[in-house]
Design a protein around this motif. Structure first.
Motif, PDB file in Angstrom:
ATOM      1  N   ASN A 161      -1.473  -9.191  -4.946  1.00  0.00           N
ATOM      2  CA  ASN A 161       0.138  -9.298  -3.409  1.00  0.00           C
ATOM      3  C   ASN A 161      -0.976  -8.148  -2.948  1.00  0.00           C
ATOM      4  N   HIS A 162      -1.297  -8.935  -1.572  1.00  0.00           N
ATOM      5  CA  HIS A 162      -1.907  -7.906  -1.255  1.00  0.00           C
ATOM      6  C   HIS A 162      -1.875  -7.605   0.867  1.00  0.00           C
ATOM      7  N   GLY A 190       4.185 -16.838   3.102  1.00  0.00           N
ATOM      8  CA  GLY A 190       3.413 -16.839   1.874  1.00  0.00           C
ATOM      9  C   GLY A 190       4.576 -17.159   1.067  1.00  0.00           C
ATOM     10  N   ARG A 191       4.366 -18.174  -0.021  1.00  0.00           N
ATOM     11  CA  ARG A 191       4.784 -18.251  -1.431  1.00  0.00           C
ATOM     12  C   ARG A 191       4.519 -18.355  -2.747  1.00  0.00           C
ATOM     13  N   ASP A 218      -2.085 -12.248  -0.764  1.00  0.00           N
ATOM     14  CA  ASP A 218      -1.031 -12.150   0.127  1.00  0.00           C
ATOM     15  C   ASP A 218      -0.332 -11.696   0.811  1.00  0.00           C
ATOM     16  N   ASN A 219       0.006 -11.532   1.075  1.00  0.00           N
ATOM     17  CA  ASN A 219       1.810 -10.249   1.566  1.00  0.00           C
ATOM     18  C   ASN A 219       2.990 -11.102   1.473  1.00  0.00           C
ATOM     19  N   ALA A 223      -4.514 -15.441   7.179  1.00  0.00           N
ATOM     20  CA  ALA A 223      -3.099 -14.389   7.116  1.00  0.00           C
ATOM     21  C   ALA A 223      -2.941 -14.019   8.175  1.00  0.00           C
ATOM     22  N   SER A 224      -1.630 -14.528   8.405  1.00  0.00           N
ATOM     23  CA  SER A 224      -0.883 -14.112  10.008  1.00  0.00           C
ATOM     24  C   SER A 224       0.218 -15.235  10.241  1.00  0.00           C
TER      25      SER A 224
END
Ligand code: UGA
Length: 391
Positions: A113-114, A95-96, A90-91, A131-132
């Protein structure tokens, strides 16, 4: 000579006694410390939700992109509890860490973290590519980044799937149908999307992501699954998400007007997040490579929905009509016959039950953030021009 030997061994005996006494003191002194360490170890092994044991053969190495987001974190919970090894990438744009912190330190879990716009090299068996940013205000906030995530990000994940022989499930969306001219929407419908409108970065981004999946399937033999996800709600939606469910619940809980965009006659059908997650896992493990709708077909107008939330929260909030959002789909409802027939899947959580759970979640979030902390106001979508009116 004998006398010297006797003297040394006498000394040694004394030394031994002293050493033994010291060891005993040390042992007694560190006993409470050892107990503390044992308690800590126990509490660490107990802090995780229960995880099934899977044999090496059944245990999969699973990558979830966007795994710290709203849907991704619930999927992480399910796959972890099912006993798989889960890597969350997740970047943290939407997200958290908080959403997955209860797994941090577990031997089956990894958090990276990517940003998927950059290539990633890891060994996995399955990839859930979520992811989006998904809420309209979030994906419109930086349309170029949304496009990059859905295009370059999807290419990177398909490239990874090809290299390591993994199966990839794309989290696509009902937005590929745009503002639909067919109702309800089944998977055969090609959609009605404005390619240069404010929603295009997401709608077209997801459409081309689907195209990429099938190009990789045909050209490179990558196994793909495509879920077209309809409106979903539940706990862990961000307070600042901007989608209608979180907006209305937060507004009702805080006694603020519920902001209805347009007349409120546009419709949506809402599914609870646990239903979606079950559908995603069934689809991933099925042999259906063509797109499948996942949603709850119970359709409501947005105005009905505002009234329902007001009554469930028992709120005195007013309903405020704001100008309609540009290119807002007017009617949306999934045709889920394919999922029912081929996956044996259908939603089981009734709308009110899901809403009550979500209301409970947001009340606790509000409590958590009280005491002078900043509570973000719900974000508005991009509006057509017009004046607000109250009801
Ligand atoms: O919830 C989802 O899962 C979907 O949400 C969005 O699609 P949209 O249907 O536009 O979602 P919302 O922003 O929740 O809007 C739903 C309707 O409520 C209206 N709305 C929204 C927010 C608000 O405060 N007031 C309000 O009337 C919108 O204009 C729209 O007609 C995303 O684009 C999808 O990717 C996602 O799958």
């Amino acid at each position: 000579m004998m006398r010297v030997i006797w003297l040394i061994s006498g000394l040694n005996r004394r030394m031994m006694k002293i050493l033994l006494a010291l060891a005993l003191i040390a042992y007694i002194a560190v006993a409470p410390l050892r107990e503390k360490i044992r308690d800590l170890e126990q509490s660490l092994s107990q802090k995780y939700p229960p995880v099934k044991f899977l044999s090496e053969k059944d245990r999969k190495r699973i990558l979830i992109t966007g795994g710290a987001g709203f849907v991704g974190s619930h999927l992480t919970d399910k796959l972890m509890m099912d006993g798989h090894e889960v890597t969350v990438v997740d970047n943290f744009f939407t997200g958290r860490k908080r959403n997955v912190e209860h797994w941090i330190g577990h031997e089956n879990f990894e958090l990276i973290n990517h940003d998927v716009v950059e290539p990633l090299y890891i060994e996995v068996d399955q990839i859930y590519h979520l992811a989006s940013p998904a809420s309209p205000p979030n994906y419109m906030y930086n349309p170029i980044k949304t496009l990059k995530t859905n295009t370059i990000g999807t290419l990177n994940m398909l490239g990874l799937a090809k290299r390591v022989g993994a199966r990839l499930l794309l989290a696509s969306t009902s937005e590929v149908y745009g503002d639909p001219e067919e109702h309800p929407q089944n998977e055969e419908y090609w959609g009605h999307v404005n390619p240069i409108g404010p929603r295009a970065c997401y709608d077209e981004g997801k459409r081309v992501a689907e195209t990429m999946c099938y190009a990789y399937m045909k050209q490179e033999g990558v196994e793909v699954r495509v879920a077209r996800i309809f409106n979903t709600f539940g706990s862990r939606m961000h307070m600042n998400d901007g989608r209608v469910v979180s907006n209305f619940i937060l507004q009702a809980l805080q006694g603020e007007p519920l902001t209805v965009y347009g007349t409120g006659s546009q419709t949506r059908a809402f599914q609870y997040v646990s239903d979606l997650v079950n559908g995603l896992v069934l689809l991933m493990n099925s042999n259906i490579s063509s797109p499948v709708n996942l949603g709850n077909p119970e359709e409501h107008t947005i105005l009905e929905f505002a009234r329902l939330i007001k009554s469930l929260v028992v709120s005195r909030s007013q309903i405020q009509f704001l100008p309609e959002a540009q290119d807002d789909p007017q009617r949306r409802r999934p045709d889920i016959r394919k999922a029912k027939m081929m996956l044996g899947w259908e939603p089981v959580v009734p709308l009110e039950e899901g809403l009550n759970k979500t209301i409970h979640y947001f009340s606790r979030e509000l409590e958590h953030q009280a005491n002078n902390q900043y509570i973000p106001k719900p974000k508005a979508a991009r509006m057509k021009k017009g004046r607000p009116r109250h009801n």
